[in-house]
Design an enzyme around this catalytic site. Sequence first.
Site, short mmCIF file in Angstrom:
data_model
loop_
_atom_site.label_atom_id
_atom_site.label_comp_id
_atom_site.label_asym_id
_atom_site.label_seq_id
_atom_site.Cartn_x
_atom_site.Cartn_y
_atom_site.Cartn_z
N LEU A 1 0.82 -1.21 0.00
CA LEU A 1 0.00 0.00 0.00
C LEU A 1 0.85 1.26 0.00
O LEU A 1 0.42 2.30 -0.45
CB LEU A 1 -0.92 0.02 1.22
CG LEU A 1 -1.96 -1.09 1.29
CD1 LEU A 1 -2.67 -1.06 2.62
CD2 LEU A 1 -2.97 -0.95 0.16
N GLY A 2 2.03 1.13 0.51
CA GLY A 2 2.86 2.33 0.54
C GLY A 2 4.12 2.06 1.32
O GLY A 2 4.29 1.01 1.95
N GLY B 1 8.91 6.40 5.78
CA GLY B 1 10.16 6.44 6.49
C GLY B 1 10.28 5.31 7.49
O GLY B 1 11.38 4.92 7.86
N MET B 2 9.16 4.82 7.93
CA MET B 2 9.21 3.90 9.04
C MET B 2 8.93 2.46 8.62
O MET B 2 8.82 1.59 9.46
CB MET B 2 8.20 4.35 10.08
CG MET B 2 8.66 4.15 11.50
SD MET B 2 10.29 4.75 11.77
CE MET B 2 9.92 6.44 12.11
N VAL C 1 4.07 -0.68 4.12
CA VAL C 1 2.73 -1.07 4.51
C VAL C 1 2.13 -1.98 3.45
O VAL C 1 2.18 -1.68 2.26
CB VAL C 1 1.82 0.16 4.69
CG1 VAL C 1 0.47 -0.26 5.23
CG2 VAL C 1 2.47 1.17 5.61
N LYS D 1 1.97 -3.07 8.75
CA LYS D 1 3.17 -2.26 8.54
C LYS D 1 4.36 -3.01 9.07
O LYS D 1 4.42 -3.35 10.25
CB LYS D 1 3.01 -0.92 9.27
CG LYS D 1 4.19 0.00 9.07
CD LYS D 1 3.88 1.39 9.58
CE LYS D 1 4.18 2.41 8.51
NZ LYS D 1 3.77 3.75 8.84
N ASP E 1 4.95 12.91 14.94
CA ASP E 1 5.21 12.82 13.50
C ASP E 1 3.93 13.10 12.73
O ASP E 1 3.54 12.34 11.84
CB ASP E 1 5.78 11.44 13.17
CG ASP E 1 6.46 11.39 11.81
OD1 ASP E 1 6.78 12.47 11.27
OD2 ASP E 1 6.66 10.28 11.29
#
Lengths: 185, 890
Positions: free
Chosen positions: B107-108, B111-112, B115, B130, B224
């Site tokens: 899905l994407g 930075g972390m 997903v 994630k 964030d």
Amino acid sequence: MTALLDASHADPSAREEMVEPVYRELKRMASRQLAREAPGHTFQTTALVHEAYIRLVDATRVDERGRAYFYAAAAQAMRRVLVDHARRRGAQKRGGGQVAESLTPEQTPVDAFAGELLDLHDALERLAERSPRQARVVECRYFGGMSIPETARALEVSPRTVKYDWAMARAWLFRALGGEAVPAP
Amino acid sequence: MSGSEAGPPTGDWGRLEELFRRVVELPEEERAGVLSDLTRGDPSLAAELRDLLQAHDTLARADATAPDKGFLGALDAGRAAALVEESRSGGAGEPDSIGRYRLGERLGQGGMGIVYRAFDSRLERDVALKLLPRWLATDERARKRFSREARAASALDHPNIATIFEIDVADDGRPYIAMAYYPGRTVAQRLEEGALDVDEAVRVAEGMLRGLEAAHRAGIVHRDVKPANVMQAEERGVKLLDFGVAKVAGSALTRLGTAPGTPAYMSPEQTRGEEVDERSDLWSLGVVLYEMLAGRRPFSAQGPDALIHQIRHDAPTPLRDLRPEVPAPLASLVERCLEKEPGSRPSSAAEVLAALSRGRGGRLPVGPEAVHAFPPGNAGGVYSAVRGWGRPVWILPGLAAVGLSWLLASGVADGAGPVGPASDEEPSIAILPFESLDPGQEPSTYSRGIHDDLITRLSSVSGLRVTSRRAVEGLRGDERTMAEVADALGVRWVLEGSVASSDGGLRVNARLVDPRTESQAWARGYRRSLTAESLQEVPGEIATEVALTLDARSPSPDPGSAPLDLATYRSWVEGRANLEQRTEAGLRRGVEGFREALARTSDHAPSWAGLSEALALLANYGYEAPDAVLPEAREAVDRALALAPELADAHASLGLLLQLGERDGPASLEALRRALALEPSNARAALWLGNLLVSLGRLEDARVPLLRAMEVDPTSPVIRTSLARWYQFADSQEVALEHARLAARLAPSSPFVHMVVGELLRELDRPGEAQVVLERARSLPGMNPRGFPGLWVELALAYESLGEVERAEALLAEIDDRTPSSVRAAAEASRGHGEEALALLAASPVVPEFAGVFRYHHVWEPIRQEPAFQEMLAQYDSAWGIGGGSAPPP
């Protein structure tokens, strides 16, 4: 290997030759450890270096200085392992002046780290052109996790020299990598 | 690298190094002098040295606060490990599954981590998974910290915070977060198309603020907040993602002196690496809101250094220069969020939210915390929208979207009336009566019981508004279109179903319908044996699945469950059904039903609560003397609470009893609040709480519970009338009038409601209309001046305003000495006879129910400041167990 260490006493340039086997060992260990170790096992560069040392060197026959030589070589090898991986990953260098470069949404922290490593690597090369010793100090301290006395032993200089070298090299690299110096309050 | 030898430094460098050594350890004040002596005649050397020393000092200061964390402090083993591993595996090689989650499309990537859409094979549902970088959990300490922070973040239960199902570290050492999967897109994706409409931007910001407010209240700072972390979920409103992740990652993020994550949304204090609090989140929210409105970021310099400098020092371009149609108060609110000093920003998300809502108008603030932000003179609702930011378009949805079609269809309305704001953020559901497929009565005991049970269970889901049992009575989806039903009740979802029992078996079908498309969001059939257990199990399972489907939260378990036999169950259901009717006969039958149930199963807490409520209502409606029923009601509620301390109905009933019997205001407040905490959609508790707060002199605090009651039960005339009174007391006569008129249409035979309409018309200087309404009320069957003297007074006042003094006098003459002196006092006060009014009041007994009227009704305006009147108010305070020098209840 022990012979190699012995030789390094006589000829410091023999250290260069030590790097290859240590590099291969570190690379092998890093990969294997990550692939199979239980979760939570700490990947510590110093721990890896120590393990490599024990594997490659007959520890009982090596004095403190020999060990320091080995660690310095391992620090150099560690730098190469990481830089190789960063290159393989296709990490983008930021170029000078971009140490605090933001992450784009597509960039993971690991990408960022890889880019930072390549930048540091380049800056260290430039530093080495000015002061090879200072570059080695950074290598030992940062990539090898070595203390000031350890570094001094390995490079055969006084701890005081290492201390000044470290302070100045850090300051120089900080600026070379675009760090923002703030006037004292 | 090979060949570089550790030799002595050369050339200029040698000189630089020598000078550096000589100067670096000198005290600050000596340094400059020595420096200029040593570098005389070589300005470029001097400049380089100065730069190096400044960099050195900067690093030394950083070391002093965080040893080993600064520049080149220590090689980040975690990220080094991740680098070696990820590049070894080519970087993209992800497993097919993590634990019980089968990974699907990507899905994407942020930075972390990355997903994925994934499927939870155990609970059989879609999730967003994630995968976080390993370095978040490289060692035992990091893992513990990760779990601790993750638990805190996943405990956040709020409609505007993405629901986290699970946070864990997979077998291969990789941390992951499983979240609810929301179709939709992030604000970052939305922004690729350019700026948002002003009201859309405000709506997104409101959703973000609600989420932040809840998190901050729980002590969690997001750290964030940025467009990529704000999801505009289709039909589910705004969801904040990645709570707590920034903090988990925080300590692992300082490497080589840098912090990843774009600094564009960081607060000034964050760019300095300082400890941040919720005001840092408000800054970031300000940046996002600015960007949504302007289509560009407030701080957008190229390169991180320039960007950080801008963030710390420069004021952004005024919003209205970029987007003139942004209302000025909104622009200045954004600017306040972007104050460099945290102390100059709004102090809380609730404050920003209240300011936004004030400007936007017509929307319900999130919780009791928000209500203090509404000054009485600008008491929200439709009215405040008119005086808000001058964007009438904002009030249109509130007025047009709700209510009319059903009210028209059911023949009780002949014009527009204010129904609650159709909430597009808060999930809401109407549960229609379940159809009985059994021959005979409709609804059957079973269909009614299951319907009741579902309402109770889903009402306990926080963040889900459930239309009350009363409001859906008699409604059925097949008689009207689903869209009409949903529209009339102001809900987003409709649940309907059927129940059949035969040969000892029970069949229940339920389906959750999206009324906008008439499509089915969830459906299931249940087949069980016909026992009291399965009659309670099935609604429990339906409620859980519906809650998960809607918002992925589970209802609290049935608080009053006790082993039941089928006969007890039936008696209990009958008791409940009768209780709902509120007629004398209904309440008495309710008492009987509960007593029967308790005769069989004496530890059935819901029946004890029901018995208590039925008895209390008999007293409340005047069908029984309080002394005759309240002691037994109290015993019953105590039994219920002893058996089931979490039973919302029992707390609500206790709250009512404490008002009717002991008049213990503070204790009643506490009980009602507890009931609402346990069952946020308990309309009765909300109504009783709102009215009590008015009686206690806390008009502003009463707004939220009364609006809540109306949202849950939009067709209750009692709630409408209470709300009309509230707006009347808060000087919003026009809004009050609309609610009162609606109440009058819902309960055309209630003289009280007509009287309120008449009062409001007169207060609005429309005595002609007041007279018509009041005369019609006077002609209702059974009306006489003895039974309803207030109406006579009101009508007299209307005639007086019309100049028909004689008719006024004639009406007042019909009121005799037996009329309560407070009513006669009202007549005197409104006609300017202050002394007479005060004399009459002095002779009046304290009737605690009148406290609100004395405190806020306009009729007392001329004499309210008189010492005698104030003294009377103090008597009302002590009647309610407040005042008398003690602080008001919290």
